[in-house]
Design an enzyme around this catalytic site. Structure first.
Site, PDB file in Angstrom:
ATOM      1  N   ASN A  11      51.641  -5.705  37.242  1.00 57.25           N
ATOM      2  CA  ASN A  11      52.045  -6.719  36.264  1.00 57.25           C
ATOM      3  C   ASN A  11      50.851  -7.632  36.012  1.00 57.25           C
ATOM      4  O   ASN A  11      50.492  -8.433  36.871  1.00 57.25           O
ATOM      5  CB  ASN A  11      53.230  -7.515  36.830  1.00 57.25           C
ATOM      6  N   TRP A  12      50.257  -7.484  34.828  1.00 53.93           N
ATOM      7  CA  TRP A  12      49.058  -8.290  34.519  1.00 53.93           C
ATOM      8  C   TRP A  12      49.402  -9.726  34.150  1.00 53.93           C
ATOM      9  O   TRP A  12      48.510 -10.546  33.962  1.00 53.93           O
ATOM     10  CB  TRP A  12      48.284  -7.631  33.371  1.00 53.93           C
ATOM     11  N   LYS A  13      50.695 -10.011  34.009  1.00 50.38           N
ATOM     12  CA  LYS A  13      51.130 -11.357  33.595  1.00 50.38           C
ATOM     13  C   LYS A  13      50.390 -11.765  32.306  1.00 50.38           C
ATOM     14  O   LYS A  13      50.037 -10.901  31.514  1.00 50.38           O
ATOM     15  CB  LYS A  13      50.913 -12.368  34.708  1.00 50.38           C
ATOM     16  N   HIS A  97      61.803 -11.116  35.499  1.00 58.02           N
ATOM     17  CA  HIS A  97      60.780 -11.614  36.435  1.00 58.02           C
ATOM     18  C   HIS A  97      61.057 -13.095  36.714  1.00 58.02           C
ATOM     19  O   HIS A  97      61.457 -13.840  35.812  1.00 58.02           O
ATOM     20  CB  HIS A  97      59.393 -11.423  35.829  1.00 58.02           C
ATOM     21  N   GLU A  99      59.193 -15.542  36.959  1.00 57.00           N
ATOM     22  CA  GLU A  99      58.465 -16.475  36.096  1.00 57.00           C
ATOM     23  C   GLU A  99      59.184 -16.652  34.759  1.00 57.00           C
ATOM     24  O   GLU A  99      59.201 -17.746  34.196  1.00 57.00           O
ATOM     25  CB  GLU A  99      57.014 -15.985  35.908  1.00 57.00           C
ATOM     26  N   GLU A 166      61.557  -9.237  44.686  1.00 59.04           N
ATOM     27  CA  GLU A 166      60.394 -10.123  44.698  1.00 59.04           C
ATOM     28  C   GLU A 166      60.820 -11.515  45.156  1.00 59.04           C
ATOM     29  O   GLU A 166      61.296 -12.321  44.326  1.00 59.04           O
ATOM     30  CB  GLU A 166      59.796 -10.229  43.289  1.00 59.04           C
ATOM     31  N   GLY A 172      52.370 -14.626  44.194  1.00 58.33           N
ATOM     32  CA  GLY A 172      51.135 -15.356  43.945  1.00 58.33           C
ATOM     33  C   GLY A 172      50.766 -16.362  45.021  1.00 58.33           C
ATOM     34  O   GLY A 172      49.896 -17.210  44.808  1.00 58.33           O
ATOM     35  N   SER A 211      52.723 -10.761  46.524  1.00 58.61           N
ATOM     36  CA  SER A 211      51.486 -10.804  47.305  1.00 58.61           C
ATOM     37  C   SER A 211      51.156  -9.484  48.004  1.00 58.61           C
ATOM     38  O   SER A 211      50.661  -9.481  49.134  1.00 58.61           O
ATOM     39  CB  SER A 211      51.536 -11.958  48.313  1.00 58.61           C
ATOM     40  N   GLY A 232      51.255  -7.999  41.253  1.00 58.96           N
ATOM     41  CA  GLY A 232      50.790  -8.932  40.237  1.00 58.96           C
ATOM     42  C   GLY A 232      49.277  -9.055  40.270  1.00 58.96           C
ATOM     43  O   GLY A 232      48.543  -8.172  39.826  1.00 58.96           O
ATOM     44  N   GLY A 233      48.795 -10.149  40.834  1.00 60.95           N
ATOM     45  CA  GLY A 233      47.367 -10.475  40.821  1.00 60.95           C
ATOM     46  C   GLY A 233      46.439  -9.323  41.184  1.00 60.95           C
ATOM     47  O   GLY A 233      45.417  -9.110  40.516  1.00 60.95           O
TER      48      GLY A 233
HETATM   49  C1  PEP Z   1      54.401 -10.279  40.273  1.00 55.88           C
HETATM   50  O1  PEP Z   1      53.868 -10.887  39.352  1.00 55.88           O
HETATM   51  O2  PEP Z   1      55.419  -9.585  40.064  1.00 55.88           O
HETATM   52  C2  PEP Z   1      53.839 -10.401  41.618  1.00 55.88           C
HETATM   53  C3  PEP Z   1      54.428  -9.782  42.595  1.00 55.88           C
HETATM   54  O3  PEP Z   1      52.706 -11.170  41.735  1.00 55.88           O
HETATM   55  P1  PEP Z   1      51.696 -11.202  42.990  1.00 55.88           P
HETATM   56  O4  PEP Z   1      51.483  -9.764  43.434  1.00 55.88           O
HETATM   57  O5  PEP Z   1      50.457 -11.811  42.440  1.00 55.88           O
HETATM   58  O6  PEP Z   1      52.354 -11.986  44.059  1.00 55.88           O
END
Ligand code: PEP
Length: 253
Positions: A11-13, A97, A99, A166, A172, A211, A232-233
């Site tokens: 997920n590039w957000k 998600h 967010e 999640e 994050g 994470s 994500g990141g």
């Molecule tokens: C996400 O955005 O779904 C996520 C899990 O982010 P991160 O891996 O950065 O915690």
């Protein structure tokens, strides 16, 4: 993890420009043959979806969107319908998600409508659920996620439905639940899917997200009932995303 093919989605957000698209093909080059044993999915921002989908497909992977309108084509300025996303090359679509739940007030009912619209257009929904830190610390994590699943999985969900567990507090932050806590949650989710959908539910994959990094991916993938990850990141950099993919036991087969 039964007969389910592992899935690792990035997920590039709200990050990424055309100049970053090489990360897709670089990831797939580094992942090599792992791509035939694991479904690899890139979810860039909508501006990059078509080109990311082309690059992903060229390397044996697929692309997904990060959100979808629950409505069909119409007078809804700024929204994107599910058929538009398939037309742009998406095979998957993240819905719910945390967010989006936080930033846009998305309720379980909205998430269910989005998942339904995605599925109707042939997209596999990646439906996100997870508890807050306060809910985890007060011992309510399993009950919260059970409630979210009951209310946000639409009736007649397709077997392509993917659940991403999640924990909100792990996204994050660099923090992750213990392997025991991930195992308990995934066991619970698997039980709920089996109870509600029977054999059909056994085909639905359940990912862990929050994470995931090259350093902890192998430990997370070893947890029972974890069918892959939503990253994500770490999915924005080919070296990290490929290292996570290569940490999956299926990559070595
Ligand atoms: C996400 O955005 O779904 C996520 C899990 O982010 P991160 O891996 O950065 O915690």
């Amino acid at each position: 993890m039964g007969g389910r093919k592992p899935l690792i989605a990035g997920n590039w957000k709200m990050f990424g420009r055309r100049a970053d698209l090489h990360e897709v093909s670089d990831t797939l080059k580094r992942a090599g043959a792992a791509g035939s044993a694991i479904d690899i999915v890139f979810c860039p921002p909508a501006t990059l979806l078509r080109e990311a989908a082309e690059a992903a497909r060229a390397g044996g992977a697929q692309a997904g969107a990060q959100d979808v309108s629950p409505l069909g084509d119409g007078a809804h300025t700024g929204d994107l319908s599910a058929p538009m996303l398939t037309d742009a090359g998406a095979a998957y679509c993240i819905v719910g998600h945390s967010e989006r739940r936080a930033d846009h007030g998305e309720t379980d009912a909205i998430v269910a409508a989005k998942a339904k619209a995605a599925a109707a257009a042939g997209l596999a929904p990646i439906l996100c659920v997870g508890e807050t830190l306060a809910e985890r610390e007060s011992g309510q994590a399993l009950a919260v996620v059970e409630r979210q699943l009951e209310a946000s999985i639409p009736e007649n969900a397709p077997h392509s439905l993917v659940i991403a567990y999640e924990p909100v507090w792990a996204i994050g932050t660099g923090r992750t639940p213990t392997a025991e806590d991930i195992a308990a949650m995934h066991r619970s989710i698997r039980g709920l899917l089996d109870a509600r959908f029977g054999r059909h539910g056994a085909e639905m994959r359940v990912l862990y997200g929050g994470s995931v990094k090259p350093a902890n991916a192998a430990e997370i993938f070893a947890v029972e009932h974890v069918d892959g990850a939503l990253v994500g990141g770490a999915s924005l950099k080919a070296a990290d995303f490929a290292a996570i993919i290569l940490a999956h036991p299926a990559a070595a087969r």
